[in-house]
Write a protein that holds these residues in place. Structure first.
Motif, mmCIF file in Angstrom:
data_model
loop_
_atom_site.group_PDB
_atom_site.id
_atom_site.type_symbol
_atom_site.label_atom_id
_atom_site.label_comp_id
_atom_site.label_asym_id
_atom_site.label_seq_id
_atom_site.Cartn_x
_atom_site.Cartn_y
_atom_site.Cartn_z
ATOM 1 N N PHE A 23 10.417 -12.164 -7.290
ATOM 2 C CA PHE A 23 11.166 -13.245 -7.034
ATOM 3 C C PHE A 23 11.583 -13.782 -7.386
ATOM 4 C CE2 PHE A 23 7.152 -15.969 -6.785
ATOM 5 C CZ PHE A 23 7.759 -16.826 -7.616
ATOM 6 N N LEU B 21 21.091 -10.127 9.597
ATOM 7 C CA LEU B 21 19.659 -10.714 9.103
ATOM 8 C C LEU B 21 18.944 -10.654 8.806
ATOM 9 C CD1 LEU B 21 18.324 -13.160 11.339
ATOM 10 C CD2 LEU B 21 17.638 -11.108 13.237
ATOM 11 N N SER C 121 18.595 -8.809 5.206
ATOM 12 C CA SER C 121 18.623 -9.064 4.346
ATOM 13 C C SER C 121 18.298 -11.192 3.962
ATOM 14 C CB SER C 121 19.811 -8.626 3.747
ATOM 15 O OG SER C 121 21.177 -8.826 4.143
ATOM 16 N N THR C 122 18.478 -11.302 4.666
ATOM 17 C CA THR C 122 19.674 -13.233 4.278
ATOM 18 C C THR C 122 17.782 -13.145 4.448
ATOM 19 O OG1 THR C 122 21.313 -13.240 5.283
ATOM 20 C CG2 THR C 122 20.036 -15.289 6.120
ATOM 21 N N GLU D 49 15.375 -11.819 1.338
ATOM 22 C CA GLU D 49 16.284 -12.670 -0.191
ATOM 23 C C GLU D 49 16.225 -14.480 0.263
ATOM 24 O OE1 GLU D 49 17.094 -11.245 -3.044
ATOM 25 O OE2 GLU D 49 17.264 -9.298 -1.907
ATOM 26 N N GLY D 50 15.622 -14.461 0.910
ATOM 27 C CA GLY D 50 15.664 -15.864 1.375
ATOM 28 C C GLY D 50 14.477 -16.493 1.107
ATOM 29 N N LEU E 10 13.821 -17.102 -2.488
ATOM 30 C CA LEU E 10 14.750 -17.695 -3.100
ATOM 31 C C LEU E 10 13.191 -19.010 -3.248
ATOM 32 C CD1 LEU E 10 17.328 -18.446 -3.980
ATOM 33 C CD2 LEU E 10 17.710 -19.217 -2.130
ATOM 34 N N GLN E 11 13.323 -19.423 -1.328
ATOM 35 C CA GLN E 11 12.625 -20.215 -1.371
ATOM 36 C C GLN E 11 11.116 -20.139 -2.256
ATOM 37 O OE1 GLN E 11 13.456 -22.969 0.322
ATOM 38 N NE2 GLN E 11 15.217 -21.592 0.821
ATOM 39 N N PHE F 215 10.753 -19.359 -5.067
ATOM 40 C CA PHE F 215 11.729 -19.469 -6.611
ATOM 41 C C PHE F 215 11.536 -21.173 -6.214
ATOM 42 C CE2 PHE F 215 14.365 -20.691 -9.803
ATOM 43 C CZ PHE F 215 13.058 -20.143 -11.147
ATOM 44 N N PHE G 11 10.940 -18.228 8.772
ATOM 45 C CA PHE G 11 12.123 -16.754 8.747
ATOM 46 C C PHE G 11 11.787 -16.086 10.132
ATOM 47 C CE2 PHE G 11 12.413 -18.007 4.580
ATOM 48 C CZ PHE G 11 13.715 -17.803 4.336
#
Lengths: 226, 226
Positions: free
Chosen positions: B133, B181, B183-184, B187-188, B191-192, B194, B216
DNA sequence: ACAAAGTTAATAGTAATACTACTAACTCTG
DNA sequence: CAGAGTTAGTAGTATTACTATTAACTTTGT
């Protein structure tokens, strides 16, 4: 359509990011302009101050007089970008009485592809946009992120997210994931743009018209109104 | 709860990513194990083959016999990770007759924090998750991404996204943004995680319990069922 | 059993990169 | 126009990524 920016406006960048303000001299502006060209051309990893010095017909150490290292130069560019986006967003939402309209306008500015150079400055916004969606996460994905955050390296980005989040909370004060939603949308939109060009099997966006504004706007309103 | 992986199963990694299979020797396994420790400790930028050589009581060139360069080593680790996730996902959705239940289970595997080392291999999955991540986007955010993609560097990741997308399409065959949707979300979610640790003002997730699975999952079902 | 072939790993490099110390030259001020 | 301050170029150093060579050890065929 890009908002015309009047000549008397400057995009402010936190001054801890440079040694000498590149906006204060012709040479400084040439450094920034050519840095954008070269980072776009070569990618951030292959970009060096030596090459930049050659490009501007000067030397490596001249660049070092403006920026401490290439990482700070990247962070400078990204802060400039988010400052510019926030400025355009301010115009886009000004005089809109309805918070939902404001959010729509804000998400449009944030997710829409930059295709037109506003030419109000030495900065090529089209190239800078391409740098942002393919290099910007390298600005914070470092071991030194906590320290850099304390020093204000991500100020512009955080302020933009904060402003959009507060619009979300105006629409639904009970919504508990405003910040998560906003950062997911902003980063997600860049990711989709990158995928549409380089890893198309990971997205439904098209390379030539990666229109994810609708997707992310729909996402925002679906989740907020519950 | 992490699915126990039987001793006779190996996570396959595309063989163009290594010169000599690190799984084929004790030294190779030590290289991978210590690479994970060190990339986590130092961050990818500060990690070098020289330091790794010292750590394993050997030399730099020994590491070069297994991996062509440190970028390929990172890509190797990330492929291992996605192979492992796909394996766990397969178990999680096996025997679930309902596609919605499958999607819920799949999203859980993909977004949930890895906190337990399955100890079926030399790989420390908890540390590898942290590397993924915070470093994994560097695997594709390079100037050489198109070429690397052609050579199959992102195979495992693309296959996982493909499988989850097809579950989405089973639920709603008309939904036009399945890949976007998925991949968002993947990765999302990283990201969150991190952001919750390093840039907390950009997320509503908590550092200690970044529970974005609900966020999600809710996002996925809200958008699909329209 | 043992020479030939193949494998493995360490040494000792090279080229490029990131960054710095020093110096020359130019400019602004009183 | 002397002296202070600013600017930029030269010439370095330390580190990094990577490679060529060689030494030693292992395996294999007869």
């Amino acid at each position: 359509m890009i908002q015309e920016i009047p000549g008397n406006v400057r995009i402010q960048v936190p001054e801890q990011l440079f040694l000498k303000d590149p906006d204060s001299s012709e040479l400084g502006k040439r450094i920034v302009k050519n840095a954008i060209d070269m980072i776009y051309e070569l990618g951030f990893e292959n970009f060096t101050f030596k090459k930049l010095g050659q490009q501007i017909g000067s030397s490596e150490s001249t660049v070092y007089r403006y920026f401490e290292n290439k990482h700070k130069l990247l962070v400078y560019l990204i802060n400039w970008y988010w400052g510019w986006i926030e400025y355009r967003m301010s115009f886009a939402i000004a005089n809109l009485p309805d918070a939902s309209d404001q959010l729509k306008a804000a998400l449009k500015v944030v997710t829409e592809e930059v295709v037109e150079d506003s030419s109000f400055s030495h900065v090529n916004e089209v190239l800078l946009y391409k740098i942002v969606f393919s290099e910007s996460s390298k600005a914070y994905l470092t071991k030194d992120v906590d320290n850099e955050n304390k020093q204000g390296y991500f100020k512009s980005y955080k302020r933009l997210c904060e402003r959009i989040s507060s619009i979300v909370l105006t629409i639904n004060p009970q919504y508990p994931h405003a910040k998560t939603l906003v950062s997911t949308i902003i980063e997600g939109s860049h990711l989709q743009k990158f995928f549409s060009i380089h890893l198309p099997s990971l997205t439904n966006c098209d390379k030539n018209s990666c229109d994810d504004t609708d997707f992310f706007t729909d996402m925002a309103f679906s989740l907020i109104q519950k």
